[in-house]
Design an enzyme around this catalytic site. Structure first.
Site: not given
Ligand code: CAA
Length: 263
Positions: A71, A114, A117, A137
């Site tokens: 998400a 997500g 999912e 999450e």
């Molecule tokens: N939402 C919004 N932006 C995201 C994102 C997300 N889920 N995941 C990554 N991005 C963005 C980052 O903010 C970053 O943007 P900027 O360059 O503007 O800073 C860009 O994508 C690249 O990401 P990273 O710099 O973090 O890349 P990385 O290689 O260092 O790490 C990663 C990769 C481990 C996937 C890390 O980005 C991460 O942990 N992301 C979040 C994952 C997460 O928590 N997902 C669950 C979301 S909640 C959900 O999904 C609820 C549901 O069930 C519906």
């Protein structure tokens, strides 16, 4: 006349390559984070392919680095429960659940939250060796909300699902394969091709039988055995009213390939 037609999709790339419909998430800068708009476009595109008789199977994919990192956290960070209720994002997930034609997920890189999912909404998953699956999450103070606690648990079992959901740790494509979360793991350069092979294989079958069989398998998720068996039987009987069934059995007896019409 001169007016530019609005592009139908902004966040995904949709390619119609009959008999296969291909949907690529296209927000590479944010690792294909699932904003409300992306999800709406995915649902619109899959529904359009459902209505297109030339398309027999779908492929849902991202890019080599990310299927989807989940998400869109930026969209969620200020949200209140009332916002979420009014946005009603899960109605979009309900539309995905109702897609009739098979969806093959072609997953490479991150499939998190997500994104994991969404992969589990597919009917089969082909992964590259670089794929990572996870429900992180918990690391941001929430929990899966788009079916993760249910679909993951039914797929990998209680103990592994608990570990993934409570620790937020990712698993590799090979681990996912071992636990039954993916059908096939192949080298990075091959995952899309393998997904396409699978889609093309399904596309050779009688479309009505494919649709009814998919529907019956999905029933196993939310019905007790006896009710599921009744449902299966009903679909089985119904297929005996199709031309494809006559043709399929006739072709078998005449030792030739069937010519299915989708009727
Ligand atoms: N939402 C919004 N932006 C995201 C994102 C997300 N889920 N995941 C990554 N991005 C963005 C980052 O903010 C970053 O943007 P900027 O360059 O503007 O800073 C860009 O994508 C690249 O990401 P990273 O710099 O973090 O890349 P990385 O290689 O260092 O790490 C990663 C990769 C481990 C996937 C890390 O980005 C991460 O942990 N992301 C979040 C994952 C997460 O928590 N997902 C669950 C979301 S909640 C959900 O999904 C609820 C549901 O069930 C519906």
């Amino acid at each position: 006349r001169n007016r530019r037609r609005p592009l139908p999709y902004e966040h995904i790339i949709v390619e119609s390559e009959p008999p296969v419909g291909i949907i690529r998430l296209n927000r590479p800068k944010v690792l294909n984070a699932l904003s409300f708009d992306v999800l709406r476009e995915i649902a619109d595109a899959l529904e359009a392919f459902d209505k297109d008789d030339r398309i027999k199977a779908n492929i849902l994919t991202g890019n080599d680095d990310a299927f989807s990192a989940g998400a869109d956290i930026k969209e969620l960070s200020e949200a209140t429960p009332v916002d979420l209720i009014q946005r009603n994002q899960f109605a979009l997930w309900d539309r995905l659940k109702k897609i009739a034609k098979p969806i093959v997920g072609a997953v490479s890189g991150y499939a998190l939250g997500g994104g994991c999912e969404l992969a589990m909404c597919c009917d089969m998953i082909v992964a590259s060796e670089t794929a990572r699956f996870g429900q992180p999450e918990i690391n941001i103070g929430i929990m899966p909300g788009a079916g993760g606690t249910q679909r993951l648990t039914r797929t990998v079992g209680k103990f592994r699902a608990m570990e993934m959901i409570l620790t937020g740790q990712h698993i590799t494509a090979r681990e996912a394969e071992k636990h039954g979360l993916v059908n096939k793991v192949v080298p990075l350069e091959a995952y899309f091709g393998e997904a396409k092979k699978l889609a093309l294989q399904i596309a050779q079958k009688g479309p009505v039988a494919v649709r009814m069989a998919k529907e019956a398998v999905l029933k196993a998720f939310d019905t007790p055995l006896e009710e599921g068996l009744q449902f299966e039987r009903r679909n089985f009987y119904l297929l005996f009213s199709t031309e494809d069934m006559r043709e399929g059995m006739k072709a078998f007896m005449e030792k030739r390939p069937p010519n299915f019409k989708g009727r």
